[in-house]
Design a protein around this motif. Structure first.
Motif, short mmCIF file in Angstrom:
data_model
loop_
_atom_site.label_atom_id
_atom_site.label_comp_id
_atom_site.label_asym_id
_atom_site.label_seq_id
_atom_site.Cartn_x
_atom_site.Cartn_y
_atom_site.Cartn_z
N GLU A 8 0.86 -1.12 0.05
CA GLU A 8 -0.04 -0.05 0.10
C GLU A 8 0.93 1.22 -0.12
N LEU A 39 -7.59 -3.97 -2.02
CA LEU A 39 -8.14 -2.57 -1.83
C LEU A 39 -7.91 -1.59 -2.84
N SER A 40 -9.17 -0.92 -2.99
CA SER A 40 -9.35 0.01 -3.79
C SER A 40 -10.42 1.26 -3.63
N ASP A 57 -3.19 -2.78 -2.51
CA ASP A 57 -3.85 -1.83 -3.14
C ASP A 57 -3.91 -2.08 -4.71
N LYS A 113 -12.22 1.32 -0.31
CA LYS A 113 -11.91 2.38 0.42
C LYS A 113 -13.05 3.61 0.68
N LEU A 116 -0.83 1.10 -7.50
CA LEU A 116 0.54 1.32 -6.95
C LEU A 116 1.51 1.74 -7.95
N SER A 148 -1.21 1.91 5.51
CA SER A 148 -0.33 0.80 5.63
C SER A 148 -0.08 0.64 7.07
N GLY A 192 -1.11 -2.96 -8.72
CA GLY A 192 -1.74 -4.00 -7.80
C GLY A 192 -2.34 -5.31 -8.69
N ASP A 248 0.17 4.48 0.42
CA ASP A 248 -0.34 5.19 1.43
C ASP A 248 0.15 4.84 2.76
#
Length: 227
Positions: free
Chosen positions: A9, A81-82, A53, A104, A56, A15, A61, A11
Motif C-alpha cells: 500500500e 483494496l481500492s 492496493d 476504501k 500502486l 499501511s 496491484g 499510502d
C-alpha cells in the motif's frame, strides 16, 4: 504466532494503521510501498496473505496479484483494496484472482474480519513455514532456500520444521532428541543432536561457522532465531 501478512500500500498512513491492527492480533507483518518492492518481499518471505492496493506505483496491484496467483500452485490469499467500488471493479479484481475485494474507506475492524475469513479459506498455504528465503513445506516434505530445493535427511527435516515452528524458543538437546527419536532408543545419545545441527547448518546457513538461523544458546541448547 499467527501467519505472516504482506501489506502492499503506497499510502503509508493506511499501511501503518493496518499493520498496527494486524500486529495487535498476533500476525507477523511486512510492508511494501510499491509493486516492485511488494514482489521482492513476497518472494523473500512467502507470506500467507497479501493485502494489496489496486493503484500502486512501479508495478500495479493488478500485475502483482496476477504474478502471485500464477507463480505458485500454493499461492497465498489476496485481499484487494481500492477506491473504486463499482460492481465492475469488484468483478475485475476477483477475476484477477483476488480472494476478496474491499472498497476504501473501510474500518480496520472490518478488514480484520475479512482477513480471518480469507485465511480460513486459504489456510492450507500457511501449513508451510518461511523465514527470509528459507521455506519448509511439511505436506510435500520439501525445503527450499532462495528458490532452490535442499536435500535434507528425515531427521534434519523434522528438526528444522520443529525449530522453525517454535522460533526463538530454546530447546535442550534432550528435548530436540525426543522430537526426532520419540521412542527413546537407548543407544542414541543427546550429543547426536550436535551432529544433526552441524550438518543442517551447512545446508541452510550462509556461513555455517557463524550461524544466524539455528544458534547455540550457551549452557542451554539451541534455538531458531527470527532476528
Amino acid at each position: 504466532m499467527k501467519p505472516e501478512v504482506l501489506i502492499v500500500e503506497d499510502d503509508r498512513k493506511i499501511s501503518n494503521l493496518i499493520s498496527i491492527y494486524l500486529a495487535n492480533e498476533g500476525y507477523g507483518v511486512k510492508q511494501a510501498y510499491d509493486g516492485e518492492e511488494g514482489k521482492e518481499l513476497y518472494l523473500l518471505h512467502r507470506p500467507c496473505l497479501l493485502i494489496l492496493d489496486l493503484m500502486l506505483p512501479k508495478w500495479s496491484g493488478e500485475e502483482l496479484c496476477r504474478f502471485v496467483k500464477e507463480e505458485s500452485k500454493d499461492s497465498p490469499g489476496v485481499i484487494m483494496l481500492s477506491a473504486k467500488g463499482t460492481t465492475e471493479d469488484r468483478i475485475s479484481g476477483l477475476r484477477l484472482g483476488a480472494d476478496d475485494y474491499m472498497t476504501k474507506p473501510f474500518s480496520p475492524e472490518e478488514l480484520m474480519a475479512h482477513v480471518e475469513a480469507v485465511l480460513r479459506r486459504t489456510g492450507h498455504v500457511c501449513q508451510k513455514l518461511s523465514h527470509e528465503g528459507l521455506e519448509v513445506k511439511p505436506r510435500k516434505g520439501e525445503v527450499w532456500l532462495d528458490g532452490k530445493r535442499l536435500e535434507l535427511t528425515h531427521y534434519e527435516f523434522n528438526l528444522l520444521y520443529f525449530m522453525m515452528d517454535h522460533k526463538d524458543q530454546v530447546f535442550t538437546r534432550e528435548q530436540l532428541l525426543e522430537q526426532i527419536h520419540p521412542h527413546g532408543e537407548a543407544d542414541i545419545l543427546a550429543r547426536t543432536i550436535d551432529a544433526h545441527i552441524k550438518k543442517l547448518r551447512r545446508k541452510i546457513e550462509t556461513d555455517a561457522s557463524d550461524p544466524k538461523r539455528i544458534v547455540t544458546v550457551r549452557g542451554m541448547g539451541y534455538k531458531y532465531a527470527s532476528h
